[in-house]
Design a protein around this motif. Structure first.
Motif, mmCIF file in Angstrom:
data_model
loop_
_atom_site.group_PDB
_atom_site.id
_atom_site.type_symbol
_atom_site.label_atom_id
_atom_site.label_comp_id
_atom_site.label_asym_id
_atom_site.label_seq_id
_atom_site.Cartn_x
_atom_site.Cartn_y
_atom_site.Cartn_z
ATOM 1 N N HIS A 54 2.245 -12.083 -0.800
ATOM 2 C CA HIS A 54 2.394 -10.640 -0.738
ATOM 3 C C HIS A 54 1.277 -10.030 0.094
ATOM 4 N N THR A 55 1.528 -8.830 0.578
ATOM 5 C CA THR A 55 0.568 -8.097 1.392
ATOM 6 C C THR A 55 0.375 -6.722 0.772
ATOM 7 N N VAL A 56 -0.875 -6.288 0.728
ATOM 8 C CA VAL A 56 -1.216 -4.996 0.133
ATOM 9 C C VAL A 56 -1.966 -4.167 1.171
ATOM 10 N N GLY A 57 -1.684 -2.879 1.189
ATOM 11 C CA GLY A 57 -2.381 -1.972 2.091
ATOM 12 C C GLY A 57 -2.967 -0.801 1.324
ATOM 13 N N LEU A 58 -4.143 -0.374 1.729
ATOM 14 C CA LEU A 58 -4.790 0.810 1.175
ATOM 15 C C LEU A 58 -4.634 1.933 2.195
ATOM 16 N N ARG A 59 -4.026 3.026 1.759
ATOM 17 C CA ARG A 59 -3.826 4.173 2.646
ATOM 18 C C ARG A 59 -5.071 5.055 2.675
ATOM 19 N N ALA A 60 -5.178 5.831 3.726
ATOM 20 C CA ALA A 60 -6.306 6.756 3.882
ATOM 21 C C ALA A 60 -6.386 7.770 2.745
ATOM 22 N N ASP A 61 -5.251 8.066 2.105
ATOM 23 C CA ASP A 61 -5.250 9.038 1.007
ATOM 24 C C ASP A 61 -5.589 8.414 -0.346
ATOM 25 N N GLY A 62 -5.969 7.129 -0.363
ATOM 26 C CA GLY A 62 -6.381 6.464 -1.594
ATOM 27 C C GLY A 62 -5.250 5.867 -2.402
ATOM 28 N N THR A 63 -4.047 5.850 -1.848
ATOM 29 C CA THR A 63 -2.927 5.194 -2.518
ATOM 30 C C THR A 63 -2.718 3.810 -1.921
ATOM 31 N N ALA A 64 -1.886 3.018 -2.583
ATOM 32 C CA ALA A 64 -1.652 1.650 -2.121
ATOM 33 C C ALA A 64 -0.161 1.412 -1.934
ATOM 34 N N LEU A 65 0.146 0.418 -1.127
ATOM 35 C CA LEU A 65 1.506 -0.051 -0.985
ATOM 36 C C LEU A 65 1.480 -1.562 -0.846
ATOM 37 N N ALA A 66 2.576 -2.196 -1.189
ATOM 38 C CA ALA A 66 2.630 -3.656 -1.144
ATOM 39 C C ALA A 66 4.028 -4.111 -0.789
ATOM 40 N N THR A 67 4.104 -5.301 -0.232
ATOM 41 C CA THR A 67 5.379 -5.899 0.117
ATOM 42 C C THR A 67 5.283 -7.404 -0.062
ATOM 43 N N GLY A 68 6.408 -8.028 -0.269
ATOM 44 C CA GLY A 68 6.438 -9.480 -0.408
ATOM 45 C C GLY A 68 6.820 -9.918 -1.800
ATOM 46 N N ASN A 69 6.332 -11.084 -2.183
ATOM 47 C CA ASN A 69 6.650 -11.688 -3.478
ATOM 48 C C ASN A 69 6.173 -10.791 -4.614
ATOM 49 N N ASN A 70 7.102 -10.385 -5.452
ATOM 50 C CA ASN A 70 6.756 -9.543 -6.598
ATOM 51 C C ASN A 70 7.161 -10.239 -7.892
ATOM 52 N N GLN A 71 7.120 -11.565 -7.874
ATOM 53 C CA GLN A 71 7.543 -12.394 -9.000
ATOM 54 C C GLN A 71 6.858 -12.016 -10.304
ATOM 55 N N ARG A 72 5.594 -11.662 -10.280
ATOM 56 C CA ARG A 72 4.842 -11.305 -11.486
ATOM 57 C C ARG A 72 4.400 -9.843 -11.489
ATOM 58 N N GLY A 73 4.981 -9.033 -10.616
ATOM 59 C CA GLY A 73 4.613 -7.623 -10.573
ATOM 60 C C GLY A 73 3.413 -7.326 -9.697
ATOM 61 N N GLN A 74 2.988 -8.272 -8.877
ATOM 62 C CA GLN A 74 1.790 -8.100 -8.047
ATOM 63 C C GLN A 74 1.953 -7.043 -6.951
ATOM 64 N N CYS A 75 3.176 -6.603 -6.700
ATOM 65 C CA CYS A 75 3.402 -5.545 -5.714
ATOM 66 C C CYS A 75 3.631 -4.179 -6.372
ATOM 67 N N SER A 76 3.465 -4.089 -7.656
ATOM 68 C CA SER A 76 3.714 -2.846 -8.394
ATOM 69 C C SER A 76 2.500 -1.928 -8.346
ATOM 70 N N VAL A 77 2.220 -1.397 -7.156
ATOM 71 C CA VAL A 77 1.032 -0.568 -6.936
ATOM 72 C C VAL A 77 1.378 0.866 -6.553
ATOM 73 N N ALA A 78 2.647 1.219 -6.560
ATOM 74 C CA ALA A 78 3.093 2.530 -6.075
ATOM 75 C C ALA A 78 2.463 3.699 -6.832
ATOM 76 N N SER A 79 2.115 3.520 -8.086
ATOM 77 C CA SER A 79 1.540 4.622 -8.873
ATOM 78 C C SER A 79 0.017 4.717 -8.760
ATOM 79 N N TRP A 80 -0.615 3.794 -8.068
ATOM 80 C CA TRP A 80 -2.073 3.810 -7.944
ATOM 81 C C TRP A 80 -2.526 4.936 -7.026
#
Length: 155
Positions: A54-80
């Protein structure tokens, strides 16, 4: 820049992200990402041989996004939000908030996500199945799989 087991990710000066390598789980599907300030690449263990990261990105506004394998929820960062740093492990993702607290998502079995009581953290990193952080008072914290003593940071 960040490197996973089978993919590489780079951040351009304009906030766009480039990715190359295995895209089996969509870990290189970052074409629409913009205003990114930091990237992290998760690394799936060779013994599992799934080729899915999986790949994770930190946005300039302090939020995160992720893509890829989410088998264990590792991409569940939309609410951060309120983040200043991110890191990606094998099946987990961690974020450092500007107030020094830490958030985590993903595989709960190893203990790598047990960071809810951490505070005054200034930097953090994610290993395969563990998380390590440095506090402002110089104390190092670690949680997760300690099979090889990788969490023995008390001294």
């Amino acid at each position: 820049m960040a490197a996973g087991r089978r993919h590489s990710v780079a951040l351009r000066q304009d906030g766009a992200v480039l990715a190359t390598g295995n895209n089996r789980a969509g870990e290189c599907s970052i074409d629409q990402w913009s205003a990114i300030t930091s990237v992290a690449a998760g690394n799936v263990h060779a013994a599992r041989n799934t080729g899915r990261s999986h790949t994770v990105g930190l946005r300039a506004d302090g939020t995160a996004l992720a893509t890829g394998n989410n088998q264990r929820g590792q991409c569940s960062v939309a609410s951060w939000s309120g983040l200043q740093a991110i890191a990606a492990g094998q099946l987990h993702t961690v974020g450092l908030r500007t107030d020094g607290t830490v958030v985590a998502t993903g595989d709960q079995r190893s203990g790598a996500c047990e960071v809810q009581n951490w505070n005054a953290v200034t930097t953090l990193c994610a290993g395969s199945q563990h998380t390590v952080a440095l506090r402002s008072d110089g104390m190092v914290l670690a949680t997760g799989d300690n099979s090889f003593g990788q969490c023995n940071v008390g001294s």
